[in-house]
Design an enzyme around this catalytic site. Structure first.
Site, PDB file in Angstrom:
ATOM      1  N   ARG A 200       0.842  -1.198   0.000  1.00  0.00           N
ATOM      2  CA  ARG A 200       0.000   0.000   0.000  1.00  0.00           C
ATOM      3  C   ARG A 200       0.880   1.251   0.000  1.00  0.00           C
ATOM      4  O   ARG A 200       0.973   1.961  -0.988  1.00  0.00           O
ATOM      5  CB  ARG A 200      -0.954  -0.014   1.210  1.00  0.00           C
ATOM      6  CG  ARG A 200      -2.156   0.923   1.072  1.00  0.00           C
ATOM      7  CD  ARG A 200      -1.882   2.392   1.355  1.00  0.00           C
ATOM      8  NE  ARG A 200      -1.406   2.605   2.733  1.00  0.00           N
ATOM      9  CZ  ARG A 200      -0.899   3.758   3.133  1.00  0.00           C
ATOM     10  NH1 ARG A 200      -0.795   4.790   2.311  1.00  0.00           N
ATOM     11  NH2 ARG A 200      -0.458   3.897   4.374  1.00  0.00           N
TER      12      ARG A 200
ATOM     13  N   CYS B  20       5.169   9.378   0.674  1.00  0.00           N
ATOM     14  CA  CYS B  20       3.828   9.955   0.677  1.00  0.00           C
ATOM     15  C   CYS B  20       3.733  10.971  -0.449  1.00  0.00           C
ATOM     16  O   CYS B  20       4.503  11.918  -0.482  1.00  0.00           O
ATOM     17  CB  CYS B  20       3.550  10.625   2.015  1.00  0.00           C
ATOM     18  SG  CYS B  20       2.016  11.559   2.019  1.00  0.00           S
TER      19      CYS B  20
END
Lengths: 302, 302
Positions: free
Chosen positions: B12, B237
């Site tokens: 993920r 991120c």
């Protein structure tokens, strides 16, 4: 604020295993920049045989040409009496003696038994006695040997004792190939500190398996206040297969600075100097803060 | 032996920002390998809009095709009620809700105020109530925000409270862009643990500035026993400029295994799986143990 002493080793531990010779001018310029960042000690070079370590064949010239700053200790690694002569002639503040706790590693590193190394150190000690040159005693493979594996802590203590008999002013416990774990660091350092509470101890960590800064924190918890580190995370050991870089100076200083440790080092200047180092080397260095920036470097919201 | 729970996030947190889409077959194969290493939880994918995160557009297919192992929790990140529906349909064991402690980061990340995020979570909570799907509440930017800087600890506590009101079974304190320092981790975790001694807390660290494993050690000292990590150190991120990878799963397990923590993870299999991951990606990953080997991998003396 707790005082922590930062000791730079890139121009010795780093440069010795670079693929290419770093030009003398660049070495001198880099060391001068490092001197002005506020680090406490710089391991400038190594007075070894130019055949063994051709990258440091300009040891004398570097030592003579650098600008010395008050408060910075300029140290050099020496393997023998010839090295001590060269260091004395170049007015090094300190010489760094190295023996491995592991017999196998010592033989591989300097082709001597540990006993032979310490016999050798006795001659060096006699030769330097009465001069201004201090001696530091480094124990390589203190936390593990890539050939022998686990190291006996009692042997570490007994070799420290031998160094102290020779009159060293400090001891470096070196994790030559990055085998130390945080628990082990705390345990051994606590033992050493309990036995010799006033002895200046340096921890020399490699970040081979990512544990470098975790090990620093455990060293500090055990009361150690001196750390070797290498600008940009440069370094390794030519005799220890698989070893990669030392812990990175600016990453170390960055972490400790944001926890309010007192280092008297200019972090921004250190980061700039690491970028300069990278520009000299023509390859990326492992340091992370020089890439990601400090945690206080905020981004515009836009 | 102290039990530590290892939670894998590479498929993920890692895959979402890869330059290239990882083929579904490879994802399924990787997750199956991860399941058999013994990790406690796998964040399989994210039920977000395929437009927002095209790399995870195969979320349903991945969730349906993986082999589930007893004892492994298969979790997925969800941003909204639509995500909850998809997760329920795919029989996820858990959904992971994410709100940032920093208003600015939350707005950048999900285009909502934190209050709006929690309103949204209320609907999700109602929707999932009575089902078998657990909820985990993640607080992004818990230890610092790349836009706002320092985070108020009281705000962290109050957002944990809000999550608990919704019925989450665990809380993740995420250092989204690698800004946490070891002292800060200890301080905050001690506070949270004192207030909610039985609440399962996960620490989610990024190694952006090299402090990841040092932060883990301080988390453990404060009594935290669950850690997110990413195979090979993959991750980052997309909304936080400058951020690099999560802490590396095999480096984490390696460090803790050699300090005798009880993780029930097969380290060798994990290292092999990390090498497999690297072969899928066609680029080097930041993990160090997969390159240097374990500290117990000795070299022949020859």
């Amino acid at each position: 604020m707790e005082r922590i002493y930062i000791q730079e080793v890139a121009t010795r531990d780093g440069f010795q295993i670079e693929d290419q010779f770093v030009p003398t001018d660049e070495k001198v310029k880099l060391i001068n920049k490092l001197s002005s960042t506020g680090v406490d000690k710089i391991e400038v070079t190594s007075f070894v045989s130019p055949k063994a370590v051709p990258n440091l064949r300009d040891a004398e010239e570097v030592m003579r040409r650098i600008d010395r700053q008050r408060g910075v200790t300029y140290t050099t690694l020496i393997p023998n009496i010839k090295g001590a002569e060269r260091a004395l002639e170049c007015k090094a503040d300190e010489v760094n003696l190295v023996a491995s706790v592991s017999e196998t590693h010592n033989r591989k590193n300097v082709r001597k038994t540990t006993d032979e190394s310490f016999e050798n150190f006795k001659d060096i000690s006699s030769y330097l006695s009465g001069t201004n040159v201090q001696m530091n005693g480094t124990l390589a493979t203190t936390f593990g040997c890539p050939f022998e594996g686990t190291i006996d802590e009692e042997r570490v203590l007994s070799l420290i004792e031998q160094y102290l008999t020779l009159g060293v002013s400090g001891i470096t416990l070196a994790d030559t190939t990055g085998m130390a774990t945080p628990k082990q660091v705390y345990h051994l350092c606590e033992k050493v500190r309990n036995r010799w509470p006033r002895l200046p101890i340096t921890l020399h960590f490699h970040n081979t398996r990512g544990m470098g800064l975790a090990n620093v924190m455990e060293g500090i918890r055990a009361g150690v206040d001196r750390f070797d580190a290498s600008l940009g995370g440069l370094g390794g050991c030519p005799f220890a297969p698989g070893a990669t870089g030392n812990i990175c100076t600016e990453d170390l200083v960055h972490m400790l600075a944001f926890m309010d440790y007192d280092m008297r080092v200019d972090l921004d200047e250190l980061i700039e100097t690491s970028k300069y180092l990278e520009s000299i080397l023509n390859h990326e260095v492992p340091g992370q803060v020089m890439k990601a920036g400090k945690i206080s470097d905020l981004y515009p919201v836009s």
